[in-house]
Write a protein that holds these residues in place. Structure first.
Motif, PDB file in Angstrom:
ATOM      1  N   GLY A 146       0.809  -1.213   0.000  1.00 36.49           N
ATOM      2  CA  GLY A 146       0.000   0.000   0.000  1.00 36.49           C
ATOM      3  C   GLY A 146       0.840   1.259   0.000  1.00 36.49           C
ATOM      4  N   LEU A 147       1.944   1.228   0.730  1.00 33.25           N
ATOM      5  CA  LEU A 147       2.852   2.382   0.735  1.00 33.25           C
ATOM      6  C   LEU A 147       3.457   2.605  -0.649  1.00 33.25           C
ATOM      7  CD1 LEU A 147       4.702   1.711   4.114  1.00 33.25           C
ATOM      8  CD2 LEU A 147       2.978   3.471   3.673  1.00 33.25           C
ATOM      9  N   GLU A 148       3.786   1.518  -1.326  1.00 29.95           N
ATOM     10  CA  GLU A 148       4.347   1.633  -2.676  1.00 29.95           C
ATOM     11  C   GLU A 148       3.326   2.246  -3.633  1.00 29.95           C
ATOM     12  OE1 GLU A 148       5.432  -2.383  -3.478  1.00 29.95           O
ATOM     13  OE2 GLU A 148       7.280  -2.298  -2.286  1.00 29.95           O
ATOM     14  N   ILE A 149       2.056   1.877  -3.469  1.00 30.02           N
ATOM     15  CA  ILE A 149       1.003   2.447  -4.319  1.00 30.02           C
ATOM     16  C   ILE A 149       0.844   3.937  -4.038  1.00 30.02           C
ATOM     17  CG2 ILE A 149      -1.482   2.438  -4.749  1.00 30.02           C
ATOM     18  CD1 ILE A 149      -1.391  -0.628  -4.300  1.00 30.02           C
ATOM     19  N   LEU A 150       0.891   4.319  -2.775  1.00 27.02           N
ATOM     20  CA  LEU A 150       0.814   5.736  -2.428  1.00 27.02           C
ATOM     21  C   LEU A 150       1.978   6.513  -3.045  1.00 27.02           C
ATOM     22  CD1 LEU A 150      -0.238   5.457   1.324  1.00 27.02           C
ATOM     23  CD2 LEU A 150      -1.616   6.425  -0.531  1.00 27.02           C
ATOM     24  N   ALA A 151       3.155   5.919  -3.044  1.00 27.50           N
ATOM     25  CA  ALA A 151       4.316   6.580  -3.643  1.00 27.50           C
ATOM     26  C   ALA A 151       4.102   6.779  -5.145  1.00 27.50           C
ATOM     27  CB  ALA A 151       5.576   5.771  -3.381  1.00 27.50           C
ATOM     28  N   LEU A 152       3.483   5.816  -5.805  1.00 26.56           N
ATOM     29  CA  LEU A 152       3.170   5.967  -7.232  1.00 26.56           C
ATOM     30  C   LEU A 152       2.202   7.134  -7.450  1.00 26.56           C
ATOM     31  CD1 LEU A 152       2.678   2.256  -8.415  1.00 26.56           C
ATOM     32  CD2 LEU A 152       4.522   3.809  -9.066  1.00 26.56           C
ATOM     33  N   ALA A 153       1.210   7.231  -6.577  1.00 25.19           N
ATOM     34  CA  ALA A 153       0.241   8.323  -6.694  1.00 25.19           C
ATOM     35  C   ALA A 153       0.920   9.674  -6.496  1.00 25.19           C
ATOM     36  CB  ALA A 153      -0.878   8.136  -5.668  1.00 25.19           C
ATOM     37  N   ARG A 154       1.850   9.756  -5.569  1.00 26.02           N
ATOM     38  CA  ARG A 154       2.586  11.012  -5.362  1.00 26.02           C
ATOM     39  C   ARG A 154       3.427  11.345  -6.587  1.00 26.02           C
ATOM     40  NH1 ARG A 154       6.128  10.516  -0.433  1.00 26.02           N
ATOM     41  NH2 ARG A 154       7.088   8.956  -1.768  1.00 26.02           N
ATOM     42  N   GLU A 155       4.059  10.335  -7.158  1.00 20.94           N
ATOM     43  CA  GLU A 155       4.904  10.564  -8.337  1.00 20.94           C
ATOM     44  C   GLU A 155       4.085  11.115  -9.490  1.00 20.94           C
ATOM     45  OE1 GLU A 155       7.901   8.010 -11.282  1.00 20.94           O
ATOM     46  OE2 GLU A 155       7.058   7.086  -9.491  1.00 20.94           O
ATOM     47  N   GLU A 156       2.855  10.617  -9.646  1.00 23.00           N
ATOM     48  CA  GLU A 156       2.026  11.072 -10.769  1.00 23.00           C
ATOM     49  C   GLU A 156       1.404  12.437 -10.508  1.00 23.00           C
ATOM     50  OE1 GLU A 156      -2.191   9.940 -12.849  1.00 23.00           O
ATOM     51  OE2 GLU A 156      -0.790   8.286 -12.467  1.00 23.00           O
ATOM     52  N   THR A 157       0.911  12.670  -9.298  1.00 24.69           N
ATOM     53  CA  THR A 157       0.117  13.872  -9.035  1.00 24.69           C
ATOM     54  C   THR A 157       0.891  14.989  -8.342  1.00 24.69           C
ATOM     55  OG1 THR A 157      -0.630  13.079  -6.876  1.00 24.69           O
ATOM     56  CG2 THR A 157      -1.957  12.462  -8.801  1.00 24.69           C
ATOM     57  N   GLY A 158       1.983  14.654  -7.680  1.00 23.50           N
ATOM     58  CA  GLY A 158       2.710  15.654  -6.897  1.00 23.50           C
ATOM     59  C   GLY A 158       2.120  15.910  -5.532  1.00 23.50           C
ATOM     60  N   LEU A 159       1.057  15.176  -5.161  1.00 27.15           N
ATOM     61  CA  LEU A 159       0.441  15.358  -3.854  1.00 27.15           C
ATOM     62  C   LEU A 159       1.264  14.645  -2.781  1.00 27.15           C
ATOM     63  CD1 LEU A 159      -3.355  14.766  -4.622  1.00 27.15           C
ATOM     64  CD2 LEU A 159      -2.165  16.962  -4.366  1.00 27.15           C
ATOM     65  N   PRO A 160       1.613  15.321  -1.686  1.00 26.91           N
ATOM     66  CA  PRO A 160       2.290  14.642  -0.583  1.00 26.91           C
ATOM     67  C   PRO A 160       1.365  13.611   0.060  1.00 26.91           C
ATOM     68  CG  PRO A 160       1.706  16.878   0.043  1.00 26.91           C
ATOM     69  CD  PRO A 160       1.406  16.761  -1.408  1.00 26.91           C
ATOM     70  N   ILE A 161       1.958  12.625   0.698  1.00 29.51           N
ATOM     71  CA  ILE A 161       1.225  11.489   1.241  1.00 29.51           C
ATOM     72  C   ILE A 161       1.084  11.615   2.755  1.00 29.51           C
ATOM     73  CG2 ILE A 161       1.253   8.981   1.554  1.00 29.51           C
ATOM     74  CD1 ILE A 161       0.754  10.023  -1.349  1.00 29.51           C
ATOM     75  N   VAL A 162      -0.153  11.429   3.238  1.00 31.08           N
ATOM     76  CA  VAL A 162      -0.437  11.367   4.670  1.00 31.08           C
ATOM     77  C   VAL A 162      -0.942   9.960   4.962  1.00 31.08           C
ATOM     78  CG1 VAL A 162      -1.784  12.320   6.578  1.00 31.08           C
ATOM     79  CG2 VAL A 162      -1.112  13.799   4.652  1.00 31.08           C
ATOM     80  N   THR A 163      -0.231   9.223   5.810  1.00 32.02           N
ATOM     81  CA  THR A 163      -0.650   7.860   6.116  1.00 32.02           C
ATOM     82  C   THR A 163      -0.317   7.523   7.552  1.00 32.02           C
ATOM     83  OG1 THR A 163      -0.659   5.578   5.253  1.00 32.02           O
ATOM     84  CG2 THR A 163       1.477   6.676   5.401  1.00 32.02           C
ATOM     85  N   GLU A 164      -1.073   6.583   8.109  1.00 33.72           N
ATOM     86  CA  GLU A 164      -0.962   6.271   9.532  1.00 33.72           C
ATOM     87  C   GLU A 164       0.156   5.259   9.800  1.00 33.72           C
ATOM     88  OE1 GLU A 164      -3.791   4.839  13.303  1.00 33.72           O
ATOM     89  OE2 GLU A 164      -4.661   5.157  11.305  1.00 33.72           O
ATOM     90  N   VAL A 165       0.817   5.455  10.935  1.00 38.63           N
ATOM     91  CA  VAL A 165       1.796   4.490  11.433  1.00 38.63           C
ATOM     92  C   VAL A 165       1.266   3.963  12.762  1.00 38.63           C
ATOM     93  CG1 VAL A 165       3.197   6.315  12.516  1.00 38.63           C
ATOM     94  CG2 VAL A 165       4.217   4.089  12.006  1.00 38.63           C
ATOM     95  N   LEU A 166       1.381   2.638  12.967  1.00 42.62           N
ATOM     96  CA  LEU A 166       0.726   2.008  14.108  1.00 42.62           C
ATOM     97  C   LEU A 166       1.659   1.675  15.264  1.00 42.62           C
ATOM     98  CD1 LEU A 166      -1.685  -0.507  12.322  1.00 42.62           C
ATOM     99  CD2 LEU A 166      -2.089   1.863  12.981  1.00 42.62           C
ATOM    100  N   THR A 167       2.903   1.357  14.971  1.00 43.80           N
ATOM    101  CA  THR A 167       3.815   0.915  16.023  1.00 43.80           C
ATOM    102  C   THR A 167       5.182   1.568  15.839  1.00 43.80           C
ATOM    103  OG1 THR A 167       4.736  -0.971  14.808  1.00 43.80           O
ATOM    104  CG2 THR A 167       2.680  -1.348  16.006  1.00 43.80           C
TER     105      THR A 167
END
Length: 352
Positions: A146-167
């Protein structure tokens, strides 16, 4: 206490006072403002410390901090903190919009959502790769995939990624991909996680726990600030009350109440705060009217078939309508909702 330096205090005078504080066995936390610098002092605040430091070069006054949270206090830093990551700017008069799916389900779903929310004016993409779920049998997220997919989305759109970390053990992996680390409501008082996230130097979005007071939220933020990371955004996402017509009770009075206590920006999550798609847009607009510095909104291409929280997710069209409504409210209350253009600078977080 805080050491308030005079307007025009020189870098040498500020450095001297930092050394003096350390010599007293205290920890200095310099907070640089546009008009003056203050140095928050952490440690035993006996009267002799104040008297000793008050005579230092360039010092205007010594003020005791009455709040239990020292660095987060408005007493320590009267100027509002602005957290910026690429096109996302949150704080002061800037209204930042974070939008995206509750969970990263597939590359197609995430990329489609990223394109749509950017086109509608969002400044950052949210998406869960690691999902804390009430039931162990519910979808737990795609994790590193999922993190890799988010990185792809950032690469295409330029939008920074906000995602949760659990531990704490997940922090290095998530920080490798994310631009902003989210600490979820369930983990607001996971102090080791707060420290580990803070030590990355990444901006942190800290969500209020469902039974947490505002002082408890600010003391949780203090754990992050205490690592030397001042890039913290507080998030009101609803608290538990006796009322059951919404998923939680979205406490919008928390927004101005926090602004009276802290310089940190306040983001509102009307998706979790209501739990009903039909209520999200109006509560988002109400949050802007209450003075929120940002919004975080759940958006999905097909909410009916979402793997998590589809009942509170907006369609692309509904998100466009929310943005149009919030623009009108933002203009009325003096907030700046800037176009979602990516600046030429890299996606490196800055605090003004």
């Amino acid at each position: 206490m805080i050491v308030v330096m005079k307007r025009g205090a020189t870098p040498d005078q500020i450095a001297h006072m930092i050394r003096r504080i350390e010599e007293e066995g205290l920890r200095p936390v310099p907070l640089y403002g546009t008009e003056r610098t203050v140095i928050a002092v952490i440690g035993d605040e006996r009267g002799e410390h104040r008297q000793s430091l008050a005579s230092g070069p360039g010092v205007e006054e010594i003020i005791p901090i009455l709040a239990p949270y020292k660095v987060a206090s408005l007493e320590a830093k009267p100027e509002r903190t602005v957290v910026q990551v690429g096109p996302l700017r949150v704080g002061n008069s800037h209204l930042g919009i974070i939008a995206g799916p509750c969970s990263v389900e597939s590359e197609a779903q995430t990329l489609a959502t990223a394109r749509a929310v950017k086109a509608a004016g969002a400044h950052a993409l949210r998406g869960g790769a690691f999902k804390p779920r009430t039931s162990p049998y519910s979808f737990q997220g795609l994790k590193e995939k999922g993190l890799e997919i988010l990185a792809l989305a950032r690469e295409e759109t330029g939008l920074p990624i906000v995602t949760e970390v659990l531990t704490p053990s997940d922090v290095p992996l998530v920080a490798k991909y994310a631009d902003v680390l989210q600490i979820g409501a369930r983990n607001m008082q996971n102090y080791r996680l707060l420290e580990a996230a803070g030590e990355t130097g990444k901006p942190i979005l800290l969500k209020r726990g469902p039974a947490a007071t505002l002082d408890e939220l600010l003391l949780a933020a203090e754990y992050i600030l205490n690592t030397g990371n001042y890039q913290v955004m507080l998030c009101e996402r609803g608290i538990r009350t006796f009322e059951d017509h919404t998923r939680y009770t979205l406490s919008l009075s928390a927004v101005p109440a926090l602004h009276e206590r802290t310089h940190l920006p306040v983001v509102v999550d009307p998706s979790h705060g209501t739990g009903h798609t039909s209520l999200v847009a109006r509560m988002a607009a109400a949050a802007v009217a209450a003075g929120a510095d940002g919004l975080i909104i759940e958006v999905h291409p097909d909410p009916e078939h979402a793997l998590s929280d589809g009942f509170q997710s907006l369609t692309f069209q509904q998100f466009e309508e929310l943005m149009a409504l919030c623009r009108r409210v933002a203009e009325a209350v003096g907030k700046t909702l800037e176009p979602a253009t990516t600046p030429e600078t890299s996606l490196v977080a800055q605090v003004a």
